[in-house]
Design a protein around this motif. Structure first.
Motif, PDB file in Angstrom:
ATOM      1  N   ILE A   3       0.830  -1.199   0.000  1.00 26.72           N
ATOM      2  CA  ILE A   3       0.000   0.000   0.000  1.00 26.72           C
ATOM      3  C   ILE A   3       0.867   1.251   0.000  1.00 26.72           C
ATOM      4  CG2 ILE A   3      -1.936  -1.151   1.137  1.00 26.72           C
ATOM      5  CD1 ILE A   3      -1.165   0.475   3.667  1.00 26.72           C
ATOM      6  N   ASN A   4       0.267   2.350  -0.378  1.00 24.64           N
ATOM      7  CA  ASN A   4       0.974   3.615  -0.497  1.00 24.64           C
ATOM      8  C   ASN A   4       0.472   4.603   0.564  1.00 24.64           C
ATOM      9  OD1 ASN A   4       2.638   5.606  -1.523  1.00 24.64           O
ATOM     10  ND2 ASN A   4       1.172   6.240  -3.069  1.00 24.64           N
ATOM     11  N   GLY A   5       0.462   4.171   1.823  1.00 23.52           N
ATOM     12  CA  GLY A   5       0.026   5.047   2.910  1.00 23.52           C
ATOM     13  C   GLY A   5      -1.449   4.917   3.205  1.00 23.52           C
ATOM     14  N   ILE A   6      -1.959   5.835   4.001  1.00 26.41           N
ATOM     15  CA  ILE A   6      -3.376   5.876   4.350  1.00 26.41           C
ATOM     16  C   ILE A   6      -3.996   7.032   3.571  1.00 26.41           C
ATOM     17  CG2 ILE A   6      -5.020   6.355   6.212  1.00 26.41           C
ATOM     18  CD1 ILE A   6      -3.088   4.967   8.116  1.00 26.41           C
ATOM     19  N   ALA A   7      -5.051   6.746   2.817  1.00 30.23           N
ATOM     20  CA  ALA A   7      -5.685   7.768   1.988  1.00 30.23           C
ATOM     21  C   ALA A   7      -6.362   8.836   2.839  1.00 30.23           C
ATOM     22  CB  ALA A   7      -6.700   7.140   1.037  1.00 30.23           C
ATOM     23  N   HIS A   8      -7.158   8.404   3.831  1.00 29.15           N
ATOM     24  CA  HIS A   8      -7.804   9.367   4.713  1.00 29.15           C
ATOM     25  C   HIS A   8      -8.287   8.691   5.987  1.00 29.15           C
ATOM     26  CE1 HIS A   8     -11.232   7.903   2.237  1.00 29.15           C
ATOM     27  NE2 HIS A   8     -11.864   7.928   3.394  1.00 29.15           N
ATOM     28  N   VAL A   9      -8.491   9.502   6.984  1.00 28.75           N
ATOM     29  CA  VAL A   9      -9.094   9.080   8.245  1.00 28.75           C
ATOM     30  C   VAL A   9     -10.233  10.048   8.514  1.00 28.75           C
ATOM     31  CG1 VAL A   9      -8.757   8.852  10.742  1.00 28.75           C
ATOM     32  CG2 VAL A   9      -6.918   8.194   9.172  1.00 28.75           C
ATOM     33  N   MET A  10     -11.410   9.522   8.819  1.00 28.41           N
ATOM     34  CA  MET A  10     -12.561  10.342   9.169  1.00 28.41           C
ATOM     35  C   MET A  10     -12.917  10.070  10.627  1.00 28.41           C
ATOM     36  SD  MET A  10     -13.325  12.120   6.510  1.00 28.41           S
ATOM     37  CE  MET A  10     -14.843  12.822   7.106  1.00 28.41           C
ATOM     38  N   LEU A  11     -13.075  11.120  11.387  1.00 24.23           N
ATOM     39  CA  LEU A  11     -13.439  11.018  12.791  1.00 24.23           C
ATOM     40  C   LEU A  11     -14.830  11.606  12.984  1.00 24.23           C
ATOM     41  CD1 LEU A  11     -10.070  12.324  14.273  1.00 24.23           C
ATOM     42  CD2 LEU A  11     -10.780   9.936  14.015  1.00 24.23           C
ATOM     43  N   THR A  12     -15.659  10.946  13.763  1.00 27.01           N
ATOM     44  CA  THR A  12     -16.976  11.451  14.087  1.00 27.01           C
ATOM     45  C   THR A  12     -16.885  12.163  15.428  1.00 27.01           C
ATOM     46  OG1 THR A  12     -17.986   9.602  12.920  1.00 27.01           O
ATOM     47  CG2 THR A  12     -19.391  10.813  14.452  1.00 27.01           C
ATOM     48  N   VAL A  13     -17.353  13.400  15.477  1.00 27.29           N
ATOM     49  CA  VAL A  13     -17.248  14.209  16.696  1.00 27.29           C
ATOM     50  C   VAL A  13     -18.642  14.643  17.138  1.00 27.29           C
ATOM     51  CG1 VAL A  13     -14.905  14.987  16.146  1.00 27.29           C
ATOM     52  CG2 VAL A  13     -16.856  16.354  15.409  1.00 27.29           C
ATOM     53  N   SER A  14     -18.843  14.700  18.454  1.00 26.24           N
ATOM     54  CA  SER A  14     -20.151  15.101  18.968  1.00 26.24           C
ATOM     55  C   SER A  14     -20.243  16.600  19.195  1.00 26.24           C
ATOM     56  CB  SER A  14     -20.469  14.350  20.268  1.00 26.24           C
ATOM     57  OG  SER A  14     -19.583  14.731  21.298  1.00 26.24           O
ATOM     58  N   ARG A  15     -19.136  17.231  19.456  1.00 28.75           N
ATOM     59  CA  ARG A  15     -19.110  18.677  19.698  1.00 28.75           C
ATOM     60  C   ARG A  15     -18.520  19.380  18.466  1.00 28.75           C
ATOM     61  NH1 ARG A  15     -18.064  15.866  24.150  1.00 28.75           N
ATOM     62  NH2 ARG A  15     -18.970  16.506  26.122  1.00 28.75           N
ATOM     63  N   PHE A  16     -19.232  19.284  17.350  1.00 28.85           N
ATOM     64  CA  PHE A  16     -18.689  19.772  16.096  1.00 28.85           C
ATOM     65  C   PHE A  16     -18.297  21.242  16.170  1.00 28.85           C
ATOM     66  CE2 PHE A  16     -18.731  21.439  11.788  1.00 28.85           C
ATOM     67  CZ  PHE A  16     -17.928  20.519  11.145  1.00 28.85           C
ATOM     68  N   GLU A  17     -19.111  22.067  16.826  1.00 26.81           N
ATOM     69  CA  GLU A  17     -18.824  23.507  16.897  1.00 26.81           C
ATOM     70  C   GLU A  17     -17.527  23.791  17.639  1.00 26.81           C
ATOM     71  OE1 GLU A  17     -21.850  22.149  17.285  1.00 26.81           O
ATOM     72  OE2 GLU A  17     -22.651  22.939  15.406  1.00 26.81           O
ATOM     73  N   GLU A  18     -17.132  22.928  18.577  1.00 32.00           N
ATOM     74  CA  GLU A  18     -15.855  23.079  19.273  1.00 32.00           C
ATOM     75  C   GLU A  18     -14.726  22.385  18.516  1.00 32.00           C
ATOM     76  OE1 GLU A  18     -16.238  21.951  23.498  1.00 32.00           O
ATOM     77  OE2 GLU A  18     -18.400  22.177  23.179  1.00 32.00           O
ATOM     78  N   CYS A  19     -15.021  21.236  17.933  1.00 30.26           N
ATOM     79  CA  CYS A  19     -13.990  20.452  17.249  1.00 30.26           C
ATOM     80  C   CYS A  19     -13.579  21.068  15.910  1.00 30.26           C
ATOM     81  CB  CYS A  19     -14.468  19.019  17.034  1.00 30.26           C
ATOM     82  SG  CYS A  19     -14.559  18.055  18.565  1.00 30.26           S
ATOM     83  N   GLN A  20     -14.517  21.668  15.189  1.00 37.61           N
ATOM     84  CA  GLN A  20     -14.195  22.206  13.872  1.00 37.61           C
ATOM     85  C   GLN A  20     -13.063  23.234  13.926  1.00 37.61           C
ATOM     86  OE1 GLN A  20     -14.604  25.373  12.518  1.00 37.61           O
ATOM     87  NE2 GLN A  20     -14.027  24.783  10.440  1.00 37.61           N
ATOM     88  N   PRO A  21     -13.134  24.256  14.787  1.00 36.45           N
ATOM     89  CA  PRO A  21     -12.007  25.197  14.813  1.00 36.45           C
ATOM     90  C   PRO A  21     -10.714  24.562  15.341  1.00 36.45           C
ATOM     91  CG  PRO A  21     -13.701  25.846  16.402  1.00 36.45           C
ATOM     92  CD  PRO A  21     -14.244  24.702  15.621  1.00 36.45           C
ATOM     93  N   PHE A  22     -10.836  23.619  16.275  1.00 37.99           N
ATOM     94  CA  PHE A  22      -9.653  22.917  16.793  1.00 37.99           C
ATOM     95  C   PHE A  22      -8.938  22.199  15.649  1.00 37.99           C
ATOM     96  CE2 PHE A  22      -7.723  18.944  18.184  1.00 37.99           C
ATOM     97  CZ  PHE A  22      -6.855  19.371  19.184  1.00 37.99           C
ATOM     98  N   TYR A  23      -9.688  21.393  14.883  1.00 39.12           N
ATOM     99  CA  TYR A  23      -9.080  20.621  13.802  1.00 39.12           C
ATOM    100  C   TYR A  23      -8.614  21.514  12.654  1.00 39.12           C
ATOM    101  CZ  TYR A  23      -9.900  16.027  15.745  1.00 39.12           C
ATOM    102  OH  TYR A  23      -9.844  14.904  16.530  1.00 39.12           O
ATOM    103  N   GLU A  24      -9.355  22.567  12.365  1.00 41.42           N
ATOM    104  CA  GLU A  24      -8.913  23.452  11.288  1.00 41.42           C
ATOM    105  C   GLU A  24      -7.574  24.089  11.645  1.00 41.42           C
ATOM    106  OE1 GLU A  24     -10.617  26.759   8.191  1.00 41.42           O
ATOM    107  OE2 GLU A  24     -11.734  26.425  10.043  1.00 41.42           O
ATOM    108  N   LYS A  25      -7.421  24.547  12.877  1.00 43.77           N
ATOM    109  CA  LYS A  25      -6.139  25.123  13.318  1.00 43.77           C
ATOM    110  C   LYS A  25      -5.039  24.061  13.301  1.00 43.77           C
ATOM    111  CE  LYS A  25      -8.276  28.463  16.419  1.00 43.77           C
ATOM    112  NZ  LYS A  25      -8.588  28.721  17.828  1.00 43.77           N
TER     113      LYS A  25
END
Length: 138
Positions: A3-25
């Motif tokens: 294989i040539n690495g991992i294409a993507h990882v998707m995480l499900t979050v319950s506090r999207f409004e808090e997690c979105q800016p955290f992950y974007e940063k």
């Protein structure tokens, strides 16, 4: 086949409004570029992979991550240089992330060096550096 690495990882979050800016940063600091940032989803691409988050179903709103449950234990991203682990640690302190352990050497492979932290839902994330071929060195 190899294989040539991992294409993507998707995480499900319950506090999207808090997690979105955290992950974007976090992900942009790590050199990933947001390509989707709408409708309860953030998806960033770079470094031969992609990492995304999605809003949890309403039935799971406000739940916290439990590391020992079936499924994800933690996500570890590989840094190119040992000093990058120190840089991400400094960045995590700046954004107020919960740091589980600061940069430290570990027994997992020769030269293993990592920082472990959590997102707002408690999902454990790690950035590590292992020099050379790590466990595959002969």
């Amino acid at each position: 086949m190899e294989i040539n690495g991992i294409a993507h990882v998707m995480l499900t979050v319950s506090r999207f409004e808090e997690c979105q800016p955290f992950y974007e940063k976090l992900l942009t600091f790590l050199g990933l570029t947001p390509v989707i940032n709408a409708d309860g989803m953030l998806y960033c691409v770079g470094g031969r992979t992609a990492v995304g988050i999605m809003r949890a179903a309403d039935a799971h709103a406000r739940e916290r991550f439990v590391q020992e449950r079936v499924g994800l234990h933690h996500l570890c991203l590989r840094a190119r240089e040992r000093e990058d682990v120190d840089r991400i640690h400094d960045f995590l302190k700046e954004i107020g992330a919960k740091i589980v352990h600061p940069p430290e050497d570990g027994p997992w492979a020769p030269g293993y060096y990592s920082v472990l932290f959590e997102d707002p839902d408690g999902i454990r994330l790690e950035v590590n550096h292992v020099p050379g071929k790590g466990l595959l060195a002969k």
